[in-house]
Motif scaffolding. Structure first.
Motif, PDB file in Angstrom:
ATOM      1  N   TRP A  44     -53.838  29.551 -85.341  1.00 56.80           N
ATOM      2  CA  TRP A  44     -53.785  30.979 -85.035  1.00 56.80           C
ATOM      3  C   TRP A  44     -52.549  31.548 -85.752  1.00 56.80           C
TER       4      TRP A  44
ATOM      5  N   SER B 264     -45.087  38.398 -83.525  1.00 56.25           N
ATOM      6  CA  SER B 264     -44.276  38.532 -82.316  1.00 56.25           C
ATOM      7  C   SER B 264     -43.298  39.679 -82.499  1.00 56.25           C
TER       8      SER B 264
ATOM      9  N   GLN C 262     -51.651  36.957 -75.672  1.00 51.01           N
ATOM     10  CA  GLN C 262     -52.390  38.207 -75.524  1.00 51.01           C
ATOM     11  C   GLN C 262     -53.725  37.973 -74.819  1.00 51.01           C
ATOM     12  N   ARG C 263     -54.303  36.819 -75.029  1.00 48.01           N
ATOM     13  CA  ARG C 263     -55.608  36.507 -74.439  1.00 48.01           C
ATOM     14  C   ARG C 263     -55.481  35.841 -73.075  1.00 48.01           C
TER      15      ARG C 263
ATOM     16  N   ILE D  74     -53.127  37.899 -92.600  1.00 52.90           N
ATOM     17  CA  ILE D  74     -53.115  38.993 -91.638  1.00 52.90           C
ATOM     18  C   ILE D  74     -52.569  40.240 -92.323  1.00 52.90           C
TER      19      ILE D  74
ATOM     20  N   ASP E  63     -46.640  31.590 -78.257  1.00 53.13           N
ATOM     21  CA  ASP E  63     -47.568  31.981 -79.313  1.00 53.13           C
ATOM     22  C   ASP E  63     -48.124  33.367 -78.992  1.00 53.13           C
ATOM     23  N   PRO E  64     -47.797  34.377 -79.800  1.00 53.33           N
ATOM     24  CA  PRO E  64     -48.236  35.742 -79.463  1.00 53.33           C
ATOM     25  C   PRO E  64     -49.751  35.901 -79.502  1.00 53.33           C
ATOM     26  N   PHE E  65     -50.422  35.154 -80.361  1.00 55.36           N
ATOM     27  CA  PHE E  65     -51.885  35.226 -80.427  1.00 55.36           C
ATOM     28  C   PHE E  65     -52.489  34.770 -79.107  1.00 55.36           C
TER      29      PHE E  65
ATOM     30  N   GLY F 260     -50.150  34.977 -85.809  1.00 55.36           N
ATOM     31  CA  GLY F 260     -49.890  36.171 -85.027  1.00 55.36           C
ATOM     32  C   GLY F 260     -48.575  36.817 -85.397  1.00 55.36           C
TER      33      GLY F 260
ATOM     34  N   ASN G 226     -49.611  44.485 -84.724  1.00 56.74           N
ATOM     35  CA  ASN G 226     -49.659  44.502 -86.186  1.00 56.74           C
ATOM     36  C   ASN G 226     -49.287  45.867 -86.768  1.00 56.74           C
TER      37      ASN G 226
END
Length: 649
Positions: A446, A450, A549-550, A629, A544-546, A448, A487
């Motif tokens: 992943w 931060s 978030q979930r 990204i 892990d920011p990805f 991401g 982002n």
């Protein structure tokens, strides 16, 4: 976008993995003869030419096969014959030798054992325990057949913690990991190795799960875990009795190619005086029954004899449920394995690999790694060989919102998806890779961003999560709708610090990271945990920011209906525990620490506009993952939702 590349050597390995499968599965069972009740059991390991499981006169014995009573070892003579002492409670097993194949049953479970326990469990058990097996038989003959060609290259799917607590979760396992494995064209020349917690406390689910897994095509070898034992066992000697009846031995070994696979049972339940005396207070006489990570003395003696008869040029794969060592539980004396120094000593002089599950995290510890707590809790320091924690087919216990396939998006404790570890062997060499459930195999990380605003959002929810559940406001302070788009960056945020992160699911200290801003500078990545003896770093800066978030705002908890079915409301997990219906909640497991996370600081002077950033990871085998990204740098954040004020008239 995502790109997947393999080094030439790994491509060559993959091309040679599979040999043609047998036309029909070889289905048979050991031949049990008479009930002599003697002090020894004899028999023959034979080539089953007609595949009927019975030793006929014209069928030759197989020399040099190892046979054990769970502690002692003998080796078959030129006629394939053996004789071994009877123990009062034992698994009589043989080691499937390289070049040969044990039969399977209709569940694709190898048949290589006879369970002997006169009197059986001796008391009532929820899942039946073991019946009285009666006196020791006069003979047990073990059938095997030759492989069509000895394959030194093969694949093994390592399934960690499928941990199904219900039939619904068996279906999710079927529609996730099993669906992926069934598409991999595995054959009876490969293997599926479950490293424990195959079910979640309900052994009544085991048969169905194995029938589902049989479609994969590879024999299913199972390690016993702490959610696979009989919770009503009165001693550790009885704790695997129902497992032994339904599946087979709780420890055993088999060979494939140049590899000896060893399945250990390192879950002691209920733990007792020996564990308490060694400093485990949770095993005190007045404590609630629980387990401890330890390999029993009988198994250690068994393991020593097994290794003594193993050629030094074979790779030894030690498979067990509780990790020998763990990053996420590095300070725990329960969730790592006692007497590890002794186990390491036993395999000294051999190439070795440790495989485990239990932690619901993927951990790839290279030789030389060490984290704070390992020496104190396991008696070991820097690792002498690779230790892999295989993650979980259930992820973080089937939590998370439902994905496009209707399965829970079960990100694990360090943010990797639920899935399996694939090991591709070539002789004693192997390449490890992680396959996320229902995720393109070309994806292995992943990527991401931060930002300060994401870290503040994380801190606010985690602070609420730490409050007393009964006293706090039932609605979290923030949800995913409150999080500004990570982002989209402002100049102020860049000045305060913005990282691009890569959570490489099977990343290790050998993994190399690189990054490039299009038409801009290269990025310098650092691993957030060096593995040089430090403790886990915990918190927003290391998450892990990805993944978070979930994990921190799961809408599935709010599901409800007017059906009248109580079990259709909210989410049921664990042992039938209900959460919700309630406002979207953070799930129980959050990726607040990570041993396979890399980060790179974005330049504070990154110009206004839109920037494409490419991140590439390359593992020790040349396996490469690349993701791009897109971030925007704006003077101010644009309004994220529909501008209703424009339509007020």
């Amino acid at each position: 976008m995502s790109r997947f590349a393999l080094s030439v050597s790994v491509v060559a390995l993959w091309a040679g993995l599979h040999t043609p499968a047998l036309a029909q599965p070889y289905m048979a069972a050991p031949e049990v003869i008479g009930a002599a009740g003697g002090e020894t059991i004899s028999g023959v390991v034979f080539e089953d030419l007609d595949r009927n499981g019975r030793h006929d006169r014209r069928e030759p014995g197989v020399e040099g096969v190892r046979v054990s009573n769970g502690r002692d070892w003998v080796i078959t003579n030129a006629a394939g014959q053996y004789e071994i002492a009877v123990r009062p409670d034992m698994n009589l097993t043989f080691v499937q030798p390289s070049g040969w194949q044990a039969p399977v049953d209709h569940r694709n479970v190898p048949q290589f054992s006879y369970i002997h326990k006169p009197g059986g469990t001796g008391y009532s058990m929820r899942f039946g325990g073991l019946p009285d097996t009666g006196p020791a038989p006069e003979a047990v003959n073990f059938p095997i057949i030759r492989r069509p060609a000895e394959a030194h290259a093969f694949s093994c799917a390592v399934v960690g913690d499928s941990q199904t607590y219900s039939n619904q979760e068996v279906s999710w396992f079927r529609d996730g990991v099993v669906q992926d494995l069934a598409a991999m064209d595995l054959t009876d020349q490969d293997c599926a190795l479950y490293v424990g917690d195959v079910v979640g406390d309900d052994l009544g689910l085991l048969d169905r799960l194995l029938e589902v897994g049989s479609v994969v095509g590879a024999p299913q070898w199972l390690v016993h875990g702490n959610h696979d034992f009989d919770f009503d066992a009165q001693s550790d000697a009885d704790s695997a009795d129902s497992w032994r009846r339904i599946y087979g031995p709780n420890y055993f070994a088999f060979e494939m190619g140049d590899v000896l696979f060893v399945a250990l049972d390192n879950v002691v339940y209920p733990c007792g005086p020996e564990d308490y005396a060694s400093g485990h207070d949770f095993c005190a006489p007045d404590a609630r029954p629980t387990y401890n990570g330890r390999v029993t003395e009988d198994q250690l003696v068994w393991l020593e004899g097994l290794i003594e008869s193993t050629p030094s040029d074979m790779l030894i794969v030690l498979s067990h449920h509780i990790p020998f060592v763990s990053f996420v539980d590095s300070t725990s004396d329960k969730h790592q394995t006692d007497n590890l120094d002794r186990i390491h000593d036993l395999v000294s002089g051999h190439q070795a690999l440790s495989l485990s599950g239990h932690t619901h995290s993927t951990e790839n510890h290279a030789p030389g790694q060490v984290f704070d707590g390992w020496t104190e809790n396991t008696g070991t320091g820097p690792l002498p060989f690779r230790h892999i924690v295989a993650g979980a087919a259930s992820g973080a216990w089937y939590a998370g919102d439902l994905n496009v396939d209707g399965n829970p998006m079960s990100l694990q404790r360090m943010g990797a998806p639920n899935g399996v570890v694939m090991l591709d062997f070539d002789g004693v060499d192997y390449a490890e890779r992680y396959v996320g459930a229902r995720i393109d195999e070309t994806r292995g990380q992943w990527v991401g961003v931060s930002t300060p605003s994401l870290r503040a959002w994380y801190d606010a929810i985690m602070a609420w999560r730490a409050e007393d559940r009964d006293a706090r406001n039932p609605v979290p302070p923030l949800s995913i709708n409150d999080l500004p788009d990570p982002n989209i960056l402002t100049l102020e945020e860049l000045a305060d610090g913005v990282w691009v992160t890569a959570n490489v699911w099977m990343g290790s200290s050998e993994t190399q990271l690189s990054g490039q801003i299009a038409n801009g500078p290269a990025l310098s990545f650092e691993r957030t945990q060096s593995g040089a003896g430090e403790a886990p770093r915990i918190g927003a800066d290391w998450a892990d920011p990805f993944a978070v978030q979930r994990q921190l705002s799961v809408a599935r908890y709010a599901m409800q209906s007017r059906s009248g079915d109580e079990r259709a409301q909210g989410v049921f997990q664990w042992q039938g525990r209900q959460t919700g219906p309630a406002a979207p909640q953070p799930q129980n497991s959050v990726a607040d620490r990570n041993m396979h996370l890399w980060r790179a600081m974005l330049p504070a002077d990154l110009g206004l506009g839109v920037h494409a950033i490419t991140v590439t990871s390359t593992d020790r085998n040349g396996l490469e993952f690349e993701d791009t990204i897109i971030v925007e740098v704006r003077e101010a954040r644009p309004q994220p939702t529909f501008r209703t004020e424009l339509w007020a008239d």
